[in-house]
Motif scaffolding. Structure first.
Motif, PDB file in Angstrom:
ATOM      1  N   ILE A  35      -5.212 -19.327  14.779  1.00 22.56           N
ATOM      2  CA  ILE A  35      -5.633 -18.765  13.692  1.00 22.56           C
ATOM      3  C   ILE A  35      -7.090 -18.166  13.485  1.00 22.56           C
ATOM      4  O   ILE A  35      -7.749 -17.770  12.117  1.00 22.56           O
ATOM      5  N   LEU A  36      -7.600 -18.027  13.929  1.00 19.03           N
ATOM      6  CA  LEU A  36      -8.595 -16.656  13.947  1.00 19.03           C
ATOM      7  C   LEU A  36      -7.505 -15.509  13.845  1.00 19.03           C
ATOM      8  O   LEU A  36      -8.983 -14.850  13.243  1.00 19.03           O
ATOM      9  N   ASP A  37      -6.668 -15.063  14.218  1.00 21.13           N
ATOM     10  CA  ASP A  37      -5.992 -13.766  13.915  1.00 21.13           C
ATOM     11  C   ASP A  37      -5.675 -14.070  12.178  1.00 21.13           C
ATOM     12  O   ASP A  37      -5.714 -12.820  11.928  1.00 21.13           O
ATOM     13  N   ASP A  38      -5.265 -15.584  11.926  1.00 25.20           N
ATOM     14  CA  ASP A  38      -5.142 -15.097  10.477  1.00 25.20           C
ATOM     15  C   ASP A  38      -6.240 -15.641   9.539  1.00 25.20           C
ATOM     16  O   ASP A  38      -6.252 -14.899   7.974  1.00 25.20           O
ATOM     17  N   VAL A  39      -7.083 -16.392   9.626  1.00 24.88           N
ATOM     18  CA  VAL A  39      -8.783 -15.723   9.229  1.00 24.88           C
ATOM     19  C   VAL A  39      -9.709 -14.261   9.003  1.00 24.88           C
ATOM     20  O   VAL A  39      -9.941 -14.265   8.191  1.00 24.88           O
ATOM     21  N   ALA A  40      -9.263 -13.563  10.051  1.00 30.91           N
ATOM     22  CA  ALA A  40      -9.707 -12.233  10.332  1.00 30.91           C
ATOM     23  C   ALA A  40      -8.726 -11.610   9.397  1.00 30.91           C
ATOM     24  O   ALA A  40      -9.421 -10.317   8.348  1.00 30.91           O
ATOM     25  N   LEU A  41      -7.523 -11.400   9.093  1.00 28.77           N
ATOM     26  CA  LEU A  41      -7.197 -10.981   7.927  1.00 28.77           C
ATOM     27  C   LEU A  41      -7.318 -11.437   6.709  1.00 28.77           C
ATOM     28  O   LEU A  41      -7.039 -10.616   6.223  1.00 28.77           O
ATOM     29  N   GLU A  42      -7.377 -12.958   6.372  1.00 33.35           N
ATOM     30  CA  GLU A  42      -7.845 -13.503   5.631  1.00 33.35           C
ATOM     31  C   GLU A  42      -8.847 -13.048   4.825  1.00 33.35           C
ATOM     32  O   GLU A  42      -9.039 -12.076   3.424  1.00 33.35           O
ATOM     33  N   LEU A  43      -9.858 -12.450   5.902  1.00 33.34           N
ATOM     34  CA  LEU A  43     -11.351 -11.287   5.315  1.00 33.34           C
ATOM     35  C   LEU A  43     -11.271 -10.029   4.921  1.00 33.34           C
ATOM     36  O   LEU A  43     -11.548 -10.089   4.505  1.00 33.34           O
ATOM     37  N   GLN A  44     -10.207  -9.390   6.363  1.00 36.99           N
ATOM     38  CA  GLN A  44     -10.000  -8.087   5.552  1.00 36.99           C
ATOM     39  C   GLN A  44      -9.559  -7.706   4.149  1.00 36.99           C
ATOM     40  O   GLN A  44      -9.966  -6.878   3.560  1.00 36.99           O
ATOM     41  N   ASP A  45      -8.785  -9.024   3.922  1.00 39.12           N
ATOM     42  CA  ASP A  45      -7.791  -8.370   2.817  1.00 39.12           C
ATOM     43  C   ASP A  45      -8.841  -9.114   1.241  1.00 39.12           C
ATOM     44  O   ASP A  45      -8.624  -8.293   0.856  1.00 39.12           O
ATOM     45  N   ILE A  46     -10.032 -10.267   1.245  1.00 40.58           N
ATOM     46  CA  ILE A  46     -10.573 -10.346   0.664  1.00 40.58           C
ATOM     47  C   ILE A  46     -11.778  -8.800   0.919  1.00 40.58           C
ATOM     48  O   ILE A  46     -12.000  -8.195  -0.745  1.00 40.58           O
ATOM     49  N   ARG A  47     -12.121  -8.172   1.463  1.00 39.61           N
ATOM     50  CA  ARG A  47     -12.566  -7.409   1.996  1.00 39.61           C
ATOM     51  C   ARG A  47     -12.298  -6.340   0.917  1.00 39.61           C
ATOM     52  O   ARG A  47     -12.665  -5.073   0.635  1.00 39.61           O
ATOM     53  N   ASP A  48     -11.285  -6.241   1.253  1.00 38.96           N
ATOM     54  CA  ASP A  48     -10.674  -5.028   0.776  1.00 38.96           C
ATOM     55  C   ASP A  48     -10.002  -4.874  -1.105  1.00 38.96           C
ATOM     56  O   ASP A  48     -10.380  -4.019  -1.844  1.00 38.96           O
ATOM     57  N   GLU A  49      -9.959  -6.226  -1.473  1.00 42.07           N
ATOM     58  CA  GLU A  49     -10.235  -6.494  -2.289  1.00 42.07           C
ATOM     59  C   GLU A  49     -11.371  -6.505  -3.713  1.00 42.07           C
ATOM     60  O   GLU A  49     -11.858  -5.892  -4.881  1.00 42.07           O
ATOM     61  N   GLN A  50     -12.262  -6.430  -2.810  1.00 43.19           N
ATOM     62  CA  GLN A  50     -13.872  -6.848  -2.812  1.00 43.19           C
ATOM     63  C   GLN A  50     -13.450  -4.833  -2.918  1.00 43.19           C
ATOM     64  O   GLN A  50     -14.608  -4.780  -4.792  1.00 43.19           O
ATOM     65  N   SER A  51     -13.492  -3.894  -2.905  1.00 37.37           N
ATOM     66  CA  SER A  51     -13.711  -3.205  -2.492  1.00 37.37           C
ATOM     67  C   SER A  51     -13.384  -1.958  -4.156  1.00 37.37           C
ATOM     68  O   SER A  51     -13.901  -1.181  -4.653  1.00 37.37           O
TER      69      SER A  51
END
Length: 151
Positions: A35-51
């Motif tokens: 679950i932590l791995d999935d959350v970390a991947l999702e958070l990374q995707d959000i940061r990339d999209e924000q950028s």
């Protein structure tokens, strides 16, 4: 260290410890790490999209600044035009107000935009009192003599 890296480090520690994934506690820890791995991947995707959004917003902001510069340059010209004197007269034919500037006044005539009547302007000042050339006074005197002769 990014969150994704921390989760990967934690997974490595769990594997190094040799957690028994068949026990109740081991199964729970494995699910929590996934679950932590999935959350970390999702958070990374959000940061990339924000950028990406920030870059797009910067581009739009630059374009908007260019448009504003063009508009304000045009507005500056309009402000200069507003500083010019505007004259007004009433059409004797249709009795509508007509507005015009010095260039029309210099032409000596204007066409009424409402009825098409041609209005002419006399730019000479009546009487020309205090004129030092004397021509105006002579013209007034000549006019008075003509009136006296006719009476």
């Amino acid at each position: 260290m990014e969150i994704l890296e921390k989760v990967a480090y934690m997974k490595g520690l769990a594997e190094g410890l040799g957690l028994d994934t068949k026990s109740k506690e081991g199964k729970l820890l494995k699910v929590m790490m996934d679950i932590l791995d999935d959350v970390a991947l999702e958070l990374q995707d959000i940061r990339d999209e924000q950028s990406d959004l920030e870059e797009g917003l910067d581009a739009i902001s630059d374009d908007l600044a260019d448009v504003e510069a063009c508009l304000y340059e045009e507005d500056d010209g309009e402000e200069d035009a507003e500083d010019d004197e505007v004259y007004q007269t009433t059409c004797p034919n249709c009795e509508e107000d007509i507005f015009f500037d010095e260039t029309i006044l210099a032409d000596g005539s204007v066409e009424c935009p409402n009825c098409g009547e041609k209005l002419e302007f006399d730019l000479e000042e009546p009487g020309c009192e205090g004129c030092c050339c004397g021509a105006c006074e002579d013209a007034d005197d000549d006019g008075e003599e003509d009136e006296d002769d006719e009476e």
